[in-house]
Design a protein around this motif. Structure first.
Motif, PDB file in Angstrom:
ATOM      1  N   PRO A 230       0.832  -1.193  -0.126  1.00  0.00           N
ATOM      2  CA  PRO A 230       0.080  -0.009   0.076  1.00  0.00           C
ATOM      3  C   PRO A 230       0.836   1.373  -0.144  1.00  0.00           C
ATOM      4  O   PRO A 230       2.224   1.072   0.234  1.00  0.00           O
ATOM      5  N   PRO A 233       0.712   5.915   4.600  1.00  0.00           N
ATOM      6  CA  PRO A 233      -0.475   6.754   5.159  1.00  0.00           C
ATOM      7  C   PRO A 233      -0.195   8.371   5.242  1.00  0.00           C
ATOM      8  O   PRO A 233       1.375   8.627   4.970  1.00  0.00           O
ATOM      9  N   LYS A 234      -1.244   8.986   5.174  1.00  0.00           N
ATOM     10  CA  LYS A 234      -0.823  10.524   5.005  1.00  0.00           C
ATOM     11  C   LYS A 234      -0.349  10.976   6.208  1.00  0.00           C
ATOM     12  O   LYS A 234      -0.512  10.291   7.394  1.00  0.00           O
ATOM     13  N   THR A 277      -2.840   2.297   5.736  1.00  0.00           N
ATOM     14  CA  THR A 277      -3.490   2.306   4.361  1.00  0.00           C
ATOM     15  C   THR A 277      -3.255   0.728   4.015  1.00  0.00           C
ATOM     16  O   THR A 277      -2.732  -0.084   4.760  1.00  0.00           O
ATOM     17  N   GLY A 281      -6.835  -2.218   5.940  1.00  0.00           N
ATOM     18  CA  GLY A 281      -6.141  -1.245   7.165  1.00  0.00           C
ATOM     19  C   GLY A 281      -7.221  -1.046   8.422  1.00  0.00           C
ATOM     20  O   GLY A 281      -6.570  -0.993   9.353  1.00  0.00           O
ATOM     21  N   VAL A 303      -8.499   4.399   8.200  1.00  0.00           N
ATOM     22  CA  VAL A 303      -8.085   4.450   6.910  1.00  0.00           C
ATOM     23  C   VAL A 303      -8.440   5.913   6.291  1.00  0.00           C
ATOM     24  O   VAL A 303      -9.646   6.107   5.793  1.00  0.00           O
ATOM     25  N   GLU A 305      -8.207   8.536   3.782  1.00  0.00           N
ATOM     26  CA  GLU A 305      -7.663   8.898   2.166  1.00  0.00           C
ATOM     27  C   GLU A 305      -7.963  10.143   1.710  1.00  0.00           C
ATOM     28  O   GLU A 305      -7.620  10.792   1.008  1.00  0.00           O
TER      29      GLU A 305
END
Length: 350
Positions: A230, A233-234, A277, A281, A303, A305
């Motif tokens: 994946p 992550p942000k 992610t 997740g 999660v 996004e």
């Protein structure tokens, strides 16, 4: 409609005000006292998994709809008037990470008639998921109890929350090893009422869930030969609601099994939060230890996004004049074999 489209539809439902926390029947009672509990959001926007520990653990309100069920992957169609929803549960489908799902059995429960449905499935050793498609009705959410050979499951259940559109849920199903077949019972029987609070400013009032129609299926899944990694992550915001980001750590499940933070002893509050992610997740959880001792606290992973940062921190209080070590340990309640999850944990100070 593609799998990606359906995931977007579910997230749109999550942007609405969160539903009241429903009574979750026997499957919840079987899990009370265990840290492997799934959080449900109350109508007030408060997370439902507050845990008491030696240093005091609470859960901060988070963004509605950001922490919930895992990837949804079912076909869809328009829903006419009547008891039976028309969104289909296909024989096979492929998740965004390349995992192939194969339907083993399917059934339905209408808004009238029997509240129970039973299917018998072969047990091959592959991971299993339950898929549910519901058409919400009334003010209160409605749920399904799931039993395996007469015993309540420990992986949670299916919830149909308020909204106008058909909703789709996909949850893990853990079958005990040994027998080559298993009988799965779905039960929509309700007991009593739940708390209805459309406006958080108004007092809670009893609301009895209305019966809703469900399409249900059991799937086994096979991950791709080459696992799909994946995206990262942000990044956590530097500040949020008066909290300042002090440290972060990352990892991949399976793989890294712990993360340690050294915290100064100033007597202030500490907030820990996690984002993930990967298609599964939302199935990753975290335990917390203070100086090597289990706090009894556990929290899920968001999660994230799109949309605002879904803050839902687990809080601790540092000890005045004495630094401490916080160890974060990821774990999963069900198989995620061949489907990596990337995670990031942020430590916030106030």
């Amino acid at each position: 409609m593609t799998v990606r489209d359906l995931r977007d539809v579910l997230r749109e439902h999550g942007d609405a005000a969160p539903p009241p926390n429903p009574a979750r029947h026997e499957q919840v009672r079987a899990r009370i006292g265990r840290i492997r509990r799934r959080r449900r959001l109350l109508a007030t926007g408060t997370a439902a998994a507050a845990v008491a520990a030696v240093l005091g653990v609470v859960v901060l309100p988070g963004g509605p709809g950001q922490r919930g069920n895992t990837t949804v992957a079912v076909d869809s169609a328009a829903t006419p008037a009547g008891d039976t929803p028309t969104p289909k549960l296909p024989e096979t489908f492929t998740a965004p990470d390349g995992t192939v799902y194969r339907r083993l059995a399917m059934t339905s429960i209408g808004a009238t008639g029997s509240r129970k449905a039973t299917v018998t499935i072969p047990v091959t050793g592959k991971p299993l998921d339950v898929a549910g498609v519901c058409t919400p009705r009334g003010e209160a959410p409605s749920g399904i109890q799931i039993r395996i050979d007469g015993r309540p499951t420990t992986n949670g259940g299916l919830i149909c929350a308020r909204g106008r559109q058909p909703q789709r849920r996909l949850e893990p199903l853990t079958v005990p090893a040994g027998p080559d077949r298993a009988t799965i019972t779905f039960d929509t029987t309700t007991h009593g009422s739940t708390c209805g609070r459309p406006d958080p400013k108004n007092p809670c009032r009893p609301v009895t869930p209305e019966r809703v129609p469900w399409d249900l299926a059991v799937y086994e899944w096979t991950p791709p030969q080459q696992p799909v990694q994946p995206a990262a992550p942000k990044a956590f915001p530097r500040t949020s609601a008066g909290w300042k980001l002090a440290d972060t750590g990352t990892g991949t499940w399976p793989g890294k099994t712990s993360l340690t933070f050294r915290v100064r002893g100033d007597g202030g509050q500490i907030g820990l939060d996690a984002v993930c992610t990967g298609d599964l997740g939302a199935r990753l959880w975290f335990r917390y230890e203070i100086d090597g001792k289990d706090t009894g606290a556990a929290s899920g992973c968001a999660v994230w996004e799109k949309g605002p940062y879904p803050m839902a921190m687990t809080l601790f209080k540092s000890r005045k004049g004495k630094p401490m070590t916080i160890t974060v340990k990821p774990f999963v309640e069900s198989s995620v074999e061949g489907r990596p999850i990337r995670w990031s944990v942020g430590l916030f100070r106030r």
